[in-house]
Design an enzyme around this catalytic site. Structure first.
Site, short mmCIF file in Angstrom:
data_model
loop_
_atom_site.label_atom_id
_atom_site.label_comp_id
_atom_site.label_asym_id
_atom_site.label_seq_id
_atom_site.Cartn_x
_atom_site.Cartn_y
_atom_site.Cartn_z
N CYS A 45 44.03 -84.21 -58.10
CA CYS A 45 45.42 -84.68 -58.25
C CYS A 45 46.08 -84.99 -56.91
O CYS A 45 46.84 -85.95 -56.79
CB CYS A 45 46.25 -83.68 -59.05
N ASP A 169 52.91 -88.20 -62.76
CA ASP A 169 51.85 -87.21 -62.86
C ASP A 169 50.47 -87.88 -62.79
O ASP A 169 50.16 -88.74 -63.62
CB ASP A 169 52.01 -86.45 -64.18
N HIS A 171 47.55 -86.58 -63.47
CA HIS A 171 46.55 -85.90 -64.27
C HIS A 171 46.14 -86.66 -65.53
O HIS A 171 45.32 -86.17 -66.30
CB HIS A 171 47.05 -84.50 -64.66
#
Length: 215
Positions: A45, A169, A171
C-alpha cells in the site's frame, strides 16, 4: 498510455455541511494493489500511494520522470543506503519516511514529515493540512502504526464540529469500472478525524511543491 483512472477523489465532492474544504490541485493516476499485474496484496500500500503521488509529480512537476515500479522504488532505497541489499525483491512495506526519500531522489522535491502520537491528536495538524493544500495542492501520504495501512490524502474539510480527510485507498483489488464504483465501495471517502484509531500513531508526508495550476 496508462489505463488507470485519474482524479478519483472528484466523486466524493466537497462537504455539503458548512465549513472550509481544500483539495488537491492538478491531475494524478490511481495506483492500487495489482493495478500493473504485480501482486503486492498485504504489503504494497505504501508503494502504491507513492506511485500515485509520483504520477501527480510527473503531470504537474516534471514529465521526464517515469512513475517507478515497486522494484525500482526498492532499488532506489538500497542505493540511498536507507535499506539493505536484501530489501530489493522483498515484500517489506514502506512508510512516509521512505516515500519522502524517493520523491526527493526522483524529483528533487523536499517533503515535510509530520508525526502525530495518536489518533485523537490529529486535530492539532488540521491547519497545517489546510495550509498545505492551499499553498501547494500536492497529494499527501499517511501511514500509521496500529492503523498501518498507508493511504493518500487528497483534501481536508474543516467543519463546525469535526474535520475530515479525503482518503484515496490503495488497497483495492480489481479492474476499475468507474470513479463512482470506487466511491460507492468506499475506496474513496471522507473520513472524520474522530474515526481514526486513538491507539495508533500517524506519519504524514507532504511534498513541498506547487501544482502548475497553483503557480
Amino acid at each position: 498510455m496508462s489505463s488507470l483512472l485519474t482524479n478519483i477523489h472528484e466523486t466524493a465532492g466537497t462537504r455539503k455541511e458548512t465549513g472550509r474544504t481544500y483539495l488537491v490541485s492538478g491531475n494524478y493516476e490511481y495506483y492500487h494493489y495489482l493495478c500493473d499485474g504485480f501482486d503486492d496484496r498485504g504489503w504494497g500500500c505504501g508503494y502504491r500511494t507513492l506511485q500515485t503521488i509520483c504520477s501527480w509529480m510527473r503531470t504537474n512537476v516534471n514529465n521526464d520522470v517515469q512513475v517507478p515500479s515497486i522494484r525500482e522504488i526498492q532499488d532506489i532505497s538500497v542505493k540511498l543506503e536507507d535499506k539493505p541489499q536484501n530489501f530489493s525483491g522483498s515484500r517489506q512495506w514502506i512508510g512516509s519516511f521512505e516515500v519522502c526519500l524517493v520523491i526527493d531522489k526522483l524529483f528533487d522535491i523536499p517533503c515535510k514529515i509530520i508525526h502525530v502520537n495518536k489518533g485523537d491528536e490529529l486535530n492539532s495538524i488540521v491547519e497545517k493540512l489546510v495550509e498545505h493544500f492551499d499553498k501547494f495542492g500536492s497529494p499527501v501520504m499517511m501511514g500509521g502504526d496500529v492503523d498501518c495501512a498507508s493511504k493518500g490524502i487528497m483534501g481536508v474539510h474543516v467543519g463546525s464540529k469535526d474535520a475530515s480527510l479525503l482518503i484515496v485507498d490503495p488497497h483495492y483489488v480489481g479492474k476499475e469500472n468507474t470513479k463512482e464504483f470506487l466511491f460507492n465501495k468506499g475506496w474513496v471517502k471522507w473520513q472524520k478525524l474522530s474515526d481514526f484509531l486513538n491507539s495508533s500513531f500517524y506519519n504524514l508526508c507532504l511534498p513541498q511543491v506547487k501544482a502548475k495550476s497553483k503557480q
